[in-house]
Every structure is written in C-alpha cells, then in structure tokens.
Design an enzyme around this catalytic site. Structure first.
Site, short mmCIF file in Angstrom:
data_model
loop_
_atom_site.label_atom_id
_atom_site.label_comp_id
_atom_site.label_asym_id
_atom_site.label_seq_id
_atom_site.Cartn_x
_atom_site.Cartn_y
_atom_site.Cartn_z
N GLU A 48 0.92 -1.17 0.36
CA GLU A 48 0.23 0.00 -0.15
C GLU A 48 0.69 1.21 -0.16
OE1 GLU A 48 -3.13 0.15 -0.51
OE2 GLU A 48 -3.52 -2.07 0.27
N ASN A 51 -0.42 7.11 0.44
CA ASN A 51 -1.66 8.24 0.76
C ASN A 51 -2.54 7.02 1.04
OD1 ASN A 51 -1.56 10.98 0.17
ND2 ASN A 51 0.16 9.19 -1.53
N ASP A 345 5.10 18.18 -3.15
CA ASP A 345 4.11 18.61 -4.94
C ASP A 345 2.22 18.66 -5.12
OD1 ASP A 345 5.73 17.80 -7.23
OD2 ASP A 345 5.21 15.80 -7.60
N THR A 362 -5.37 7.26 -4.46
CA THR A 362 -5.68 7.99 -3.90
C THR A 362 -4.45 9.78 -2.98
OG1 THR A 362 -4.15 6.08 -2.26
CG2 THR A 362 -5.92 6.33 -1.70
N1 LIG Z 1 6.26 13.05 -5.85
C1 LIG Z 1 5.34 12.51 -6.25
N2 LIG Z 1 5.39 11.72 -6.46
C2 LIG Z 1 4.00 10.74 -6.39
C3 LIG Z 1 3.09 11.45 -8.04
N3 LIG Z 1 1.98 10.71 -8.11
C4 LIG Z 1 2.69 9.55 -7.33
N4 LIG Z 1 3.44 9.24 -6.68
C5 LIG Z 1 3.64 8.98 -5.57
O1 LIG Z 1 3.45 7.15 -6.10
C6 LIG Z 1 3.15 7.00 -5.06
C7 LIG Z 1 1.78 6.82 -5.23
O2 LIG Z 1 0.77 6.01 -4.68
P1 LIG Z 1 -0.12 6.68 -3.58
O3 LIG Z 1 0.39 7.93 -2.44
O4 LIG Z 1 -0.53 4.99 -2.77
O5 LIG Z 1 -0.92 6.74 -4.48
P2 LIG Z 1 -1.90 6.04 -5.62
O6 LIG Z 1 -1.87 7.46 -6.61
O7 LIG Z 1 -3.55 6.10 -5.02
O8 LIG Z 1 -1.49 4.77 -5.43
P3 LIG Z 1 -1.92 3.22 -5.06
O9 LIG Z 1 -1.29 2.69 -4.17
O10 LIG Z 1 -1.94 2.03 -6.05
O11 LIG Z 1 -3.01 3.43 -4.14
C8 LIG Z 1 2.78 8.42 -4.41
O12 LIG Z 1 2.75 7.61 -2.85
C9 LIG Z 1 4.53 8.89 -3.88
O13 LIG Z 1 5.17 8.20 -3.73
C10 LIG Z 1 3.16 12.37 -7.99
O14 LIG Z 1 2.62 12.99 -8.33
N5 LIG Z 1 4.59 13.22 -7.29
#
Ligand SMILES: Nc1nc2c(ncn2[C@@H]2O[C@H](COP(=O)(O)OP(=O)(O)OP(=O)(O)O)[C@@H](O)[C@H]2O)c(=O)[nH]1
Ligand SMILES: *[C@@H]1O[C@H](CO)[C@@H](O)[C@H](O)[C@H]1NC(C)=O
Length: 403
Positions: A48, A51, A345, A362
């Site tokens: 997980e 977020n 971000d 998330t």
């Molecule tokens: N710096 C940055 N990191 C990002 C961005 N989008 C995703 N990430 C990275 O990828 C992770 C994505 O996982 P989550 O935080 O769980 O959010 P999610 O987009 O719902 O992804 P899931 O784990 O599939 O639920 C984040 O915690 C960041 O570490 C972004 O726009 N900027």
C-alpha cells in the site's frame, strides 16, 4: 507557596507517570497506578502507498480518540508506525532507516486530535534488549465478504494466517503471541478483539488496512483530517515555490492551475481510466479555457517517466502555456526523501486556482481533501482526467463537514 506546592506535586506526578510507579503519599498517584498506559501499534500491507496509509492512520486515530473520550479507555495511546521501504519510493536505499512521522507531519497537530506517540519515543520506556509486543493480531479478510448476500460487521479468531509482520524494519522488536483474526467492518469493533486479553499493554494489528472507517466523511473524520498538518519545513518549501513562481502568498491562489498526472502502474493497469499524453494536453487546455482563459501557468505533479513528462511539457508550451514542475536538487532529495517531495507536490497542487486529478488515485484524494479544508469552491477541486475514449464517470465529491 500554594503555587510552589502545586508545581511540586505536578512534577512528582509527571515523573511518576513516566516511570510507571509512584509514592503513595500523593492521592492522585493512585489513579496513575490504576491506569497504566496501554498502546496500540499497527502496520499496513507492504504494497500500500503513502496516501492510503494516511487514511488508515485516520481510522486508528479516530478509534482511539473516540475511546479516550470515554473514561475507561483514557490511558490508551496510538503508536505511529514508522515509514519503511515503501513500494513507490524509488530512490530509497535498503539500508535506509525507518522514518518517523515528524519527517512528514506536524506531531503537535496530530496530538491535538488523538494521543499519539512515535515508536522511537517508546524505546526508552521499556529498557530491554528486545522490545516485546504482548500480542500481535494478524487481521485477514473473510473468504466471502458477502455471506448470504450481506456485508455484515463480524470477526472471528482463525487458526492459520501468514505472519509476515516485519515490525517496520526493526530487528529488535518481537511479539510474544500471535493471533489470527478474520475481520470485516468498522474499526471500533477492534475493541472487542482487544478485550480478548484485557491485561495486555502493548498490542499490535497487522493488516491495519482491513478495518473500515466507522463514519467516512463525518465531522469527526474531518476534524481528524484537519489535524493531519504537514511538517512545517515541507509547507515552507512548497509555499516558497508558489510565491517565487506564481507570485501568490495566500492560501487560495488565482495565478495557476495544477494537475496530478498519475502514470506508472496507472498508465499500464488502468488504461480505461487515464488519457494519453495528447489527450491530457487537450483536457488541460479545454479546462483552462472554460475556467479562466487568462491563466497561463500550469503546475504538474506526476510520477511519469521523463520522456512522457517532456512530451507533455512541449505540447503544452506549443499552446502557449508556462509549465512548472517541482524539481528537487540533490540536497532536497536527501533532506526530504521521496515521501517529502511527493508532499511538496501535493501542497503546491492544493493551493492552485483549479485542480485536475487522476481517477481513483489516493494521492489525488488527499489533495482534494486539503482543498476542501482550505475553502476552495468544490467545482475547482473535483475534476478528473478522462480516458481518450469511452465513458468517464464523474469523480465522487467528498465535501467538508465543519459542524
Ligand atoms: N512526487 C510525486 N510522487 C508521486 C506522484 N504521484 C504518485 N507519486 C508517488 O507514487 C505513490 C503513489 O501511491 P499512493 O500514494 O498510494 O497513491 P495512489 O496514486 O492512489 O496509488 P495506489 O498505491 O495505487 O493507491 C506516492 O505515494 C508517491 O510516492 C506525484 O505527482 N509526485
Ligand atoms: C532497537 O534498535 C534501534 C536501532 O535499530 C534502537 O534505536 C532502539 O533503541 C532499539 N530498541 C531497543 C528496545 O533496544
């Protein structure tokens, strides 16, 4: 003199509380003795992301804060699970130490909602070679969530589960007993599990993502969410970026729009929910023309590869937009780590005049909540990228509840 006595007895009391014993001279000591501190630890399924983990925290924080309001549980505290080895943290090193919550959040603010402690603060309290948790409850889903067609809240002890807890990367933490529990439904029902062994002082739940919010979106939910303020250093860094690039020093800025463009696994596994690069450009352009054609600044938060980013940036520039990213220096990366950079971000996205997010991310949800707290009109917040073709379901709107 009265003041001095007060002060002294106060000192005695705090000191007594720390050591878990006291002189019987002081009457209030009796209470301290009766109410030994008790601790709930938890961990989350390793895959997980950051977020979702923030939402799991809220479930436990609300569970504890509601319980301490009732007199009989006011000695309970929640131990904040350190951040360790997160799947999305690409620059992380296997030798990295578990990161405490104060690297990302304002602990004082968290404490204003629920009695929380960092794990490292616990170590000196229990001076042993190993830090022993009394009982580890490994939560599991029921094989059939909708038995007889209904989703009931229920739990039962079961006899085989995979004990995969890694204790947040600490080799010197163990559990005296492990119990497998099938669980589904509201988190407050975990108190029934706790009462299986009422004399335990340190109990842990693994797979803390399984229990659900008692009341998602309630006032209590939002009170807890508001207390999840980011660490001041991160806020300062993000606000400086906004001031320098978008000439805005207010909470609600009008000089830029922001997007969260989730790629990586989303672009691969959720093709029907996310657009192509060209589709993204078209949607940003259309949204700005409709919202406020005077806006030229576009801030992009993304986990995309640099080739995709360059494609997006170039095409937006061709349309006359100025495109911004938060590009960390090497020392920023060392100081804030992947987790902190992602938060920067998110903060920059939160203050933009208009926001477009990624469906069912998330990361996007947390930005939307932040914007609700800041007081943006919901129509500037609950917007999503649509796939190039096919249906595009409206994003769910979770608007703030203040009373
Ligand atoms: N710096 C940055 N990191 C990002 C961005 N989008 C995703 N990430 C990275 O990828 C992770 C994505 O996982 P989550 O935080 O769980 O959010 P999610 O987009 O719902 O992804 P899931 O784990 O599939 O639920 C984040 O915690 C960041 O570490 C972004 O726009 N900027
Ligand atoms: C466990 O190890 C960590 C460092 O890895 C240390 O800071 C902590 O004090 C140790 N805890 C105990 C109870 O020995």
């Amino acid at each position: 003199m009265i003041l001095l006595t007060l002060l002294l007895s106060c000192l005695v009391l705090t000191c007594a509380e720390d050591q878990g014993h006291c002189d019987a001279k002081d009457q209030s000591c009796e209470q301290v003795q009766k109410e030994e501190e008790k601790f709930i630890f938890y961990d989350v399924n390793p895959s997980e992301g950051f977020n979702l983990r923030r939402d799991v925290y809220m479930r436990f924080a609300i569970m504890i804060s509601e319980a301490v309001k009732q007199d009989k549980r006011r000695n309970w505290k929640l131990v904040l699970p350190p951040w360790y080895n997160l799947y999305h943290w690409k620059t992380a090193d296997p030798t990295d130490k578990p990161i405490p919550w104060n690297a990302f959040f304002d602990i004082k603010s968290l404490k204003s909602f629920a009695p929380v402690v960092e794990l490292y603060e616990m170590f000196p309290k229990f001076k042993r070679k190993y830090f022993e948790i009394d009982r580890l409850y490994v939560l599991q889903n029921f094989p059939d969530a909708f038995e007889n067609g209904v989703f009931d809240d229920k739990w039962e002890v079961s006899y085989n589960c995979h004990q995969g807890a890694n204790f947040w990367g600490y080799k010197n933490i163990t559990a005296r007993e492990t119990v497998c529990v099938r669980f589904q439904g509201k988190i407050s029902k975990l108190w029934e599990v706790v009462s299986l062994h009422y004399s335990d002082r340190k109990i842990m739940f693994d797979h803390g993502e399984i229990p659900l919010h008692d009341l998602y979106g309630s006032k209590t939910f939002w009170d807890c969410r508001k207390s999840m303020k980011f660490n001041k250093k991160l806020v300062k860094k993000a606000k400086k970026f906004i001031a320098d690039n978008f000439d805005c020093k207010k909470e609600i800025c009008s000089s830029y729009i922001s997007v969260h463009w989730r790629r990586q696994d989303f672009a691969k596994a959720r093709k029907k929910d996310v657009p192509s690069v060209q589709g993204t450009v078209n949607q940003i352009d259309k949204a700005i023309k409709k919202f406020n054609p005077d806006i030229v600044n576009v801030f992009i938060a993304s986990d995309a590869s640099s080739s995709e980013i360059i494609g997006l940036e170039n095409q937006l520039k061709l349309l006359g937009y100025k495109v911004y990213f938060y590009l960390p220096s090497k020392s920023d990366l060392e100081e804030y780590k992947d987790g902190g950079l992602a938060i920067i971000d998110q903060i920059i996205c939160s203050h933009a005049a208009y926001f477009i997010g990624t469906h069912e991310s998330t990361f996007t949800y947390r930005i939307q909540e932040e914007r609700e707290i800041l007081g943006f009109d919901s129509s500037t917040t609950f917007n999503r990228f649509c796939p190039d073709t096919g249906p595009c379901e409206k994003p769910s709107k979770w608007t703030i509840v203040n009373q």
